[in-house]
Write an enzyme that holds these catalytic residues in place. Structure first.
Site, PDB file in Angstrom:
ATOM      1  N   TRP A   1     -10.135  -9.094   2.857  1.00 19.13           N
ATOM      2  CA  TRP A   1     -10.886  -9.453   1.652  1.00 19.13           C
ATOM      3  C   TRP A   1     -11.042 -10.966   1.494  1.00 19.13           C
ATOM      4  CZ3 TRP A   1      -7.739  -5.104   1.802  1.00 19.13           C
ATOM      5  CH2 TRP A   1      -8.297  -3.899   1.369  1.00 19.13           C
TER       6      TRP A   1
ATOM      7  N   HIS B   1       0.654   4.118  -2.834  1.00 18.89           N
ATOM      8  CA  HIS B   1       0.279   5.505  -2.541  1.00 18.89           C
ATOM      9  C   HIS B   1       1.415   6.495  -2.801  1.00 18.89           C
ATOM     10  CE1 HIS B   1      -3.634   4.976  -0.031  1.00 18.89           C
ATOM     11  NE2 HIS B   1      -3.583   4.135  -1.038  1.00 18.89           N
TER      12      HIS B   1
ATOM     13  N   HIS C   1      -5.826  -6.290  -3.650  1.00 18.14           N
ATOM     14  CA  HIS C   1      -6.688  -6.441  -2.478  1.00 18.14           C
ATOM     15  C   HIS C   1      -6.894  -7.891  -2.077  1.00 18.14           C
ATOM     16  CE1 HIS C   1      -8.494  -2.097  -2.420  1.00 18.14           C
ATOM     17  NE2 HIS C   1      -7.222  -2.146  -2.074  1.00 18.14           N
TER      18      HIS C   1
ATOM     19  N   ARG D   1       0.834  -1.212   0.000  1.00 25.10           N
ATOM     20  CA  ARG D   1       0.000   0.000   0.000  1.00 25.10           C
ATOM     21  C   ARG D   1       0.867   1.259   0.000  1.00 25.10           C
ATOM     22  NH1 ARG D   1      -2.905   2.342   4.825  1.00 25.10           N
ATOM     23  NH2 ARG D   1      -4.173   4.009   3.955  1.00 25.10           N
TER      24      ARG D   1
HETATM   25 FE1  CCH Z   1      -6.118  -0.431  -1.680  1.00 27.95          FE
HETATM   26  N1  CCH Z   1      -7.140   0.064   0.003  1.00 27.95           N
HETATM   27  N2  CCH Z   1      -7.395   0.703  -2.789  1.00 27.95           N
HETATM   28  N3  CCH Z   1      -5.043  -0.833  -3.349  1.00 27.95           N
HETATM   29  N4  CCH Z   1      -4.823  -1.476  -0.551  1.00 27.95           N
HETATM   30  C1  CCH Z   1      -6.863  -0.363   1.272  1.00 27.95           C
HETATM   31  C2  CCH Z   1      -5.904  -1.255   1.648  1.00 27.95           C
HETATM   32  C3  CCH Z   1      -4.978  -1.813   0.769  1.00 27.95           C
HETATM   33  C4  CCH Z   1      -8.476   1.397  -2.331  1.00 27.95           C
HETATM   34  C5  CCH Z   1      -8.811   1.583  -1.000  1.00 27.95           C
HETATM   35  C6  CCH Z   1      -8.197   0.931   0.064  1.00 27.95           C
HETATM   36  C7  CCH Z   1      -5.305  -0.381  -4.616  1.00 27.95           C
HETATM   37  C8  CCH Z   1      -6.473   0.283  -5.021  1.00 27.95           C
HETATM   38  C9  CCH Z   1      -7.416   0.784  -4.159  1.00 27.95           C
HETATM   39  C10 CCH Z   1      -3.756  -2.205  -1.041  1.00 27.95           C
HETATM   40  C11 CCH Z   1      -3.228  -2.134  -2.319  1.00 27.95           C
HETATM   41  C12 CCH Z   1      -3.829  -1.466  -3.376  1.00 27.95           C
HETATM   42  C13 CCH Z   1      -7.767   0.260   2.176  1.00 27.95           C
HETATM   43  C14 CCH Z   1      -7.777   0.045   3.681  1.00 27.95           C
HETATM   44  C15 CCH Z   1      -8.601   1.056   1.434  1.00 27.95           C
HETATM   45  C16 CCH Z   1      -9.743   1.910   1.954  1.00 27.95           C
HETATM   46  C17 CCH Z   1      -6.719   0.909   4.380  1.00 27.95           C
HETATM   47  C18 CCH Z   1      -6.707   0.638   5.856  1.00 27.95           C
HETATM   48  O1  CCH Z   1      -7.738   0.871   6.497  1.00 27.95           O
HETATM   49  O2  CCH Z   1      -5.666   0.177   6.368  1.00 27.95           O
HETATM   50  C19 CCH Z   1      -9.225   1.930  -3.455  1.00 27.95           C
HETATM   51  C20 CCH Z   1     -10.482   2.751  -3.341  1.00 27.95           C
HETATM   52  C21 CCH Z   1      -8.579   1.524  -4.585  1.00 27.95           C
HETATM   53  C22 CCH Z   1      -8.945   1.733  -6.022  1.00 27.95           C
HETATM   54  O3  CCH Z   1      -9.970   2.272  -6.370  1.00 27.95           O
HETATM   55  C23 CCH Z   1      -4.203  -0.693  -5.470  1.00 27.95           C
HETATM   56  C24 CCH Z   1      -4.105  -0.317  -6.949  1.00 27.95           C
HETATM   57  C25 CCH Z   1      -3.276  -1.366  -4.696  1.00 27.95           C
HETATM   58  C26 CCH Z   1      -1.924  -1.913  -5.078  1.00 27.95           C
HETATM   59  C27 CCH Z   1      -1.571  -2.258  -6.292  1.00 27.95           C
HETATM   60  C28 CCH Z   1      -3.247  -3.076   0.005  1.00 27.95           C
HETATM   61  C29 CCH Z   1      -2.126  -4.099  -0.125  1.00 27.95           C
HETATM   62  C30 CCH Z   1      -4.024  -2.822   1.146  1.00 27.95           C
HETATM   63  C31 CCH Z   1      -3.907  -3.497   2.505  1.00 27.95           C
HETATM   64  C32 CCH Z   1      -3.071  -2.652   3.450  1.00 27.95           C
HETATM   65  C33 CCH Z   1      -2.933  -3.257   4.827  1.00 27.95           C
HETATM   66  O4  CCH Z   1      -2.456  -2.523   5.703  1.00 27.95           O
HETATM   67  O5  CCH Z   1      -3.256  -4.416   5.050  1.00 27.95           O
END
Ligand code: CCH
Length: 286
Positions: free
Chosen positions: A187, A47, A171, A43
């Protein structure tokens, strides 16, 4: 000048194979989340990169502006300080790697070590020394929105529907945290393994609105243990996205191949690489 060329060639002095190993050693921690920092490293890499705007050529991982206020404090980046602090000792140990390279490499290590595809990666991002060129808030997607929003955010970076769907498959990893995004839950049942389960769960479950006081999200009807964001659901409901979701649910190799390409592209958005920067394909540790 000499000092400018020294600064810009600092990346040559870092041994990226050693840094890969040291990042891999930081992944596991039984007291953190599901036992791995891998998901939050992915993540962070995303970002740090996904702020790119192809029209103005601003944003992206070059400069590593994500570590400076106000960008570090943008709502979408809540919780990423945890990932940056985990990596900070490696910046001390290997001062020649830039933060932009460290954060993106951490995403590569995490994907590979959690069982995902090999990700081609190049060094050479240059850090801004001070908080300049932070991107405006709102460049990263809002999980509460639908397909028009998701498309406009990712088209701005230069991705097409196939690439967007492949990227969304990340995800499979990790979870939402109510104290970060406000959303809650993983997920699927194996959040520390890189799989095509985002697509299989998305298409095979019955998703119902979660009954709680938090923001609107979905929960799987059968077990109640897994979640989908409103922005995740578009990969099931939007016909163009769904076409690719079905391919990736049926064929993990196809997902891995397309994810690897799109993830490298994401991490390189807007980066001015030195001409002599080599491409690495790191071997996964045993
Ligand atoms: Fe994401 N993501 N993401 N995401 N994401 C969150 C967590 C992860 C969106 C929203 C969220 C991508 C695209 C999108 C990861 C990788 C990717 C969370 C929870 C949200 C909300 C954050 C929290 O509460 O900790 C949205 C909206 C989109 C697109 O529309 C893309 C692209 C990627 C990477 C290629 C990962 C991995 C996580 C898990 C993080 C964790 O701490 O476990």
């Amino acid at each position: 000048s000499d000092s400018a060329s020294n600064a810009s060639s600092s990346w040559k002095k870092a041994n990226y194979h050693n840094i890969y190993k040291d990042i891999a050693d930081l992944l596991e921690d039984e007291d953190y989340d599901d036992g791995s920092y891998g998901p939050v490293f992915v993540r962070l890499a995303w970002h740090a990169s996904g702020t790119f705007d192809k029209k103005t050529k601003t944003g992206g991982s070059d400069g590593a502006t994500i570590r400076f206020a106000p960008e570090s404090g943008h709502g979408a980046n809540a919780g990423l300080d945890v990932a940056r602090e985990r990596l900070e000792p490696l910046k001390k140990k290997y001062p020649h790697i830039s933060y932009g390279d460290l954060y993106t490499l951490a995403g590569v290590v995490a994907v590979q070590e959690l069982g995902g595809p090999t990700i081609r990666w190049r060094p050479g991002r240059q850090d801004n020394k001070v908080a300049v060129d932070c991107t405006p808030d709102g460049r990263l997607p809002d999980a509460a929105q639908g397909s028009d929003h998701v498309r406009s955010i990712f088209y701005r970076m230069g991705f097409n529907d196939q690439e967007i769907t492949a990227l969304a498959g990340a995800h499979a990893l990790g979870r939402c945290h109510s104290n970060r995004s406000g959303f809650e839950g993983p997920w699927n049942a194996s959040p520390t393994a890189f799989t095509n389960f985002f697509f299989t769960e998305l298409l095979n479950n019955t998703w119902v609105p979660k009954k709680w006081n938090g923001p609107f999200q979905y929960v799987d009807k059968e077990s109640g243990q897994f979640m989908m964001l409103p922005a995740d659901m578009v990969f099931r409901t939007d016909p163009q996205f769904r076409k690719y979701s079905e391919i990736y649910a049926a064929d993990q190799d196809a997902f891995f191949a397309d994810f690897a390409k799109a993830f490298t592209k994401l991490l390189e958005l807007g980066v001015q690489f030195p001409e002599d920067a080599p491409v690495y394909e790191f071997k996964t540790l045993e």
